[in-house]
Scaffold this active site. Structure first.
Site, PDB file in Angstrom:
ATOM      1  NE  ARG A   1       3.520  22.473  20.145  1.00  0.00           N
ATOM      2  CZ  ARG A   1       4.196  22.269  19.021  1.00  0.00           C
ATOM      3  NH1 ARG A   1       4.609  21.060  18.692  1.00  0.00           N
ATOM      4  NH2 ARG A   1       4.467  23.282  18.213  1.00  0.00           N
TER       5      ARG A   1
ATOM      6  CG  HIS B   1      -0.808  22.948  17.691  1.00  0.00           C
ATOM      7  ND1 HIS B   1       0.282  23.061  16.863  1.00  0.00           N
ATOM      8  CD2 HIS B   1      -0.482  23.640  18.809  1.00  0.00           C
ATOM      9  CE1 HIS B   1       1.229  23.775  17.462  1.00  0.00           C
ATOM     10  NE2 HIS B   1       0.794  24.126  18.654  1.00  0.00           N
TER      11      HIS B   1
ATOM     12  CG  ASN C   1       0.719  21.989  13.268  1.00  0.00           C
ATOM     13  OD1 ASN C   1       0.951  22.495  14.371  1.00  0.00           O
ATOM     14  ND2 ASN C   1      -0.451  22.089  12.665  1.00  0.00           N
TER      15      ASN C   1
ATOM     16  CG  HIS D   1       5.070  25.900  27.241  1.00  0.00           C
ATOM     17  ND1 HIS D   1       5.351  27.066  26.569  1.00  0.00           N
ATOM     18  CD2 HIS D   1       4.384  25.122  26.361  1.00  0.00           C
ATOM     19  CE1 HIS D   1       4.851  26.998  25.330  1.00  0.00           C
ATOM     20  NE2 HIS D   1       4.252  25.832  25.194  1.00  0.00           N
TER      21      HIS D   1
HETATM   22  C1  HEM Z   1       1.070  30.794  24.433  1.00  0.00           C
HETATM   23  C2  HEM Z   1       1.456  30.502  23.205  1.00  0.00           C
HETATM   24  C3  HEM Z   1       2.258  29.265  22.896  1.00  0.00           C
HETATM   25  C4  HEM Z   1       3.369  29.221  22.144  1.00  0.00           C
HETATM   26  C5  HEM Z   1       4.053  30.388  21.449  1.00  0.00           C
HETATM   27  C6  HEM Z   1       3.831  27.851  22.133  1.00  0.00           C
HETATM   28  C7  HEM Z   1       4.933  27.397  21.431  1.00  0.00           C
HETATM   29  C8  HEM Z   1       5.459  26.119  21.533  1.00  0.00           C
HETATM   30  C9  HEM Z   1       6.619  25.644  20.826  1.00  0.00           C
HETATM   31  C10 HEM Z   1       7.417  26.450  19.799  1.00  0.00           C
HETATM   32  C11 HEM Z   1       6.862  24.372  21.228  1.00  0.00           C
HETATM   33  C12 HEM Z   1       8.010  23.462  20.752  1.00  0.00           C
HETATM   34  C13 HEM Z   1       7.652  22.842  19.425  1.00  0.00           C
HETATM   35  C14 HEM Z   1       8.784  22.083  18.788  1.00  0.00           C
HETATM   36  O1  HEM Z   1       9.781  21.763  19.448  1.00  0.00           O
HETATM   37  O2  HEM Z   1       8.674  21.778  17.594  1.00  0.00           O
HETATM   38  C15 HEM Z   1       5.864  24.035  22.206  1.00  0.00           C
HETATM   39  C16 HEM Z   1       5.778  22.841  22.873  1.00  0.00           C
HETATM   40  C17 HEM Z   1       4.735  22.501  23.705  1.00  0.00           C
HETATM   41  N1  HEM Z   1       3.603  23.245  23.927  1.00  0.00           N
HETATM   42 FE1  HEM Z   1       3.308  25.170  23.461  1.00  0.00          FE
HETATM   43  N2  HEM Z   1       2.977  27.102  22.884  1.00  0.00           N
HETATM   44  C18 HEM Z   1       1.990  27.913  23.357  1.00  0.00           C
HETATM   45  C19 HEM Z   1       0.899  27.524  24.097  1.00  0.00           C
HETATM   46  C20 HEM Z   1       0.644  26.238  24.484  1.00  0.00           C
HETATM   47  C21 HEM Z   1      -0.606  25.763  25.018  1.00  0.00           C
HETATM   48  C22 HEM Z   1      -1.858  26.620  25.186  1.00  0.00           C
HETATM   49  C23 HEM Z   1      -0.449  24.441  25.297  1.00  0.00           C
HETATM   50  C24 HEM Z   1      -1.448  23.461  25.855  1.00  0.00           C
HETATM   51  C25 HEM Z   1      -2.448  23.792  26.629  1.00  0.00           C
HETATM   52  C26 HEM Z   1       0.906  24.092  24.944  1.00  0.00           C
HETATM   53  C27 HEM Z   1       1.503  22.872  25.155  1.00  0.00           C
HETATM   54  C28 HEM Z   1       2.778  22.539  24.751  1.00  0.00           C
HETATM   55  C29 HEM Z   1       3.431  21.287  25.131  1.00  0.00           C
HETATM   56  C30 HEM Z   1       2.882  20.262  26.111  1.00  0.00           C
HETATM   57  C31 HEM Z   1       4.658  21.253  24.449  1.00  0.00           C
HETATM   58  C32 HEM Z   1       5.685  20.108  24.458  1.00  0.00           C
HETATM   59  C33 HEM Z   1       5.270  19.095  23.391  1.00  0.00           C
HETATM   60  C34 HEM Z   1       6.136  17.849  23.300  1.00  0.00           C
HETATM   61  O3  HEM Z   1       7.040  17.626  24.098  1.00  0.00           O
HETATM   62  O4  HEM Z   1       5.896  17.067  22.338  1.00  0.00           O
HETATM   63  N3  HEM Z   1       1.526  25.196  24.417  1.00  0.00           N
HETATM   64  N4  HEM Z   1       5.017  25.112  22.353  1.00  0.00           N
END
Ligand code: HEM
Ligand SMILES: *[C@@H]1O[C@H](CO)[C@@H](O)[C@H](O)[C@H]1NC(C)=O
Length: 336
Positions: free
Chosen positions: A72, A76, A104, A203
């Protein structure tokens, strides 16, 4: 061949278009950044990839979630001013960077590990390797470690001198985004609707804070009731983890079934109403293209993995600083 798209004629036309557009994309990529190359550090830091891989592996054994966090972090980074490590810059009295932007703050993780890897790389190859490249490699290794595909990373990115908090606030997609919004936000980055569905498959691993999806559980879009597209049992378990007045920092897995395994189960979840964010679930309740790809990837994991690799490379190529632009930071948290 299985195709996510309707009848044979449409399929042929679409395949031709995909093929042509990939040629055009390849040509434009290579002429934009002639210095991004898989062999960039072969002479200046041949140990680089081993150092990154072994450090990510060690950290992963201590805490599996770190893999998701690094993936992630790279996303970002790339969405704001390209993959230039802008996201790694600390705020100071006179400088407000991306770390404290809304999507972030209190959310991105993995900075300490990037620091540790960078420190080890500096000992071996001083002043040569960018923080942006270290982060890109760490993201690739994270996917591989959790059971996903691996690929050759193009290298030669340099580090920014600045960051843009406003951009982080407006260009990172919010979890409430609908399909048109997601499509347009990815298009701004040169990524297609298919890239968007494909990269959302990230995800499949990691966790989310209750504060990022709680509204769906109790008061979806101000309706006073839960999002009706959520499967009932799934809704129940999320409500248990995230009660109405509970701690917004409590976390739930993004993929309830295989939380730390990078696989295509994310796409199956969506078909059962088990997407954690609205931005996940709409991929199966929105327009045709996303829905077709959700189905396609859910029954063909190889196809998902292949697409994921292509889209990750594309995301990793977003406007890098190359040549003499930017710098090689000594410390990822501040410009030299
Ligand atoms: C399509 C639009 C996307 C939205 C709206 C989105 C939104 C989010 C949100 C709100 C979280 C949780 C953050 C938190 O708990 O503070 C999250 C977690 C995550 N996102 Fe996304 N995301 C998107 C696309 C992506 C992309 C493109 C990737 C990587 C290629 C990604 C990888 C991840 C990962 C791996 C997590 C878990 C992080 C952790 O456990 O520390 N996301 N995302
Ligand atoms: C920062 O990002 C915003 C929003 O994308 C943009 O309008 C602004 O020009 C950027 N600032 C700088 C200094 O690049």
């Amino acid at each position: 061949m299985d195709s996510p798209l309707g009848d044979a004629n449409t399929t042929l036309i679409l395949l031709a278009l995909v093929f042509l557009s990939s040629i055009v994309a390849d040509v434009s990529c290579s002429s934009d950044d002639p210095s991004l190359s898989a062999f960039f550090y072969d002479y200046t830091c041949p140990q680089l990839q081993d150092i990154v891989r072994s450090d990510v592996e060690k950290a992963f054994k201590r805490e599996a979630r770190i893999a998701a966090s690094l993936l992630r972090l790279h996303f970002h980074d790339c969405f704001i001013n390209g993959c230039d490590a802008s996201v790694l810059l600390d705020d100071t009295k006179t400088f407000k960077g991306e770390k404290s932007a809304l999507p972030n703050a209190n959310s991105l993780r993995g900075f300490e590990l990037i620091d540790a890897i960078k420190a080890r790389v500096e000992i071996q190859c001083e002043g040569v390797v960018s923080c942006a490249d270290i982060l890109t490699l760490a993201a690739r290794d994270s996917v591989a470690l959790t059971g996903g595909p691996s690929w050759e990373v193009l290298l030669g990115r340099r580090d920014s001198l600045t960051a843009n908090r406003t951009a982080a606030n407006v260009l990172i997609p919010p979890p409430i985004a609908d399909v048109p919004k997601l499509v347009s936000m990815f298009a701004t980055m040169g990524l297609t609707e298919v890239d968007m569905v494909t990269l959302s498959g990230a995800h499949s691993i990691g966790q989310a804070r209750c504060s990022t999806f709680r509204q769906r559980l109790f008061d979806d879009r101000g309706s006073g009731s839960p999002d009706p597209t959520m499967q009932k049992q799934f809704l129940g378990s999320l409500q248990e983890i995230c009660p109405r007045q509970g701690n917004g920092n409590a976390v739930a897995p993004l993929d309830f079934v295989t939380p730390m395994r990078f696989d295509n189960n994310y796409y199956l979840n969506l078909q059962y109403g088990k997407g954690i964010f609205a931005s996940d679930q709409v991929l199966f309740s929105g327009r045709g293209i996303t829905e077709n790809y959700v189905r396609y990837y859910s029954y063909d994991q190889d196809a998902f993995f292949q697409s994921f690799v292509r889209s990750m490379i594309k995301m990793g190529n977003i406007t890098p600083l190359t040549g003499k632009r930017g710098q090689i930071r000594k410390n990822c948290r501040r410009p030299n």
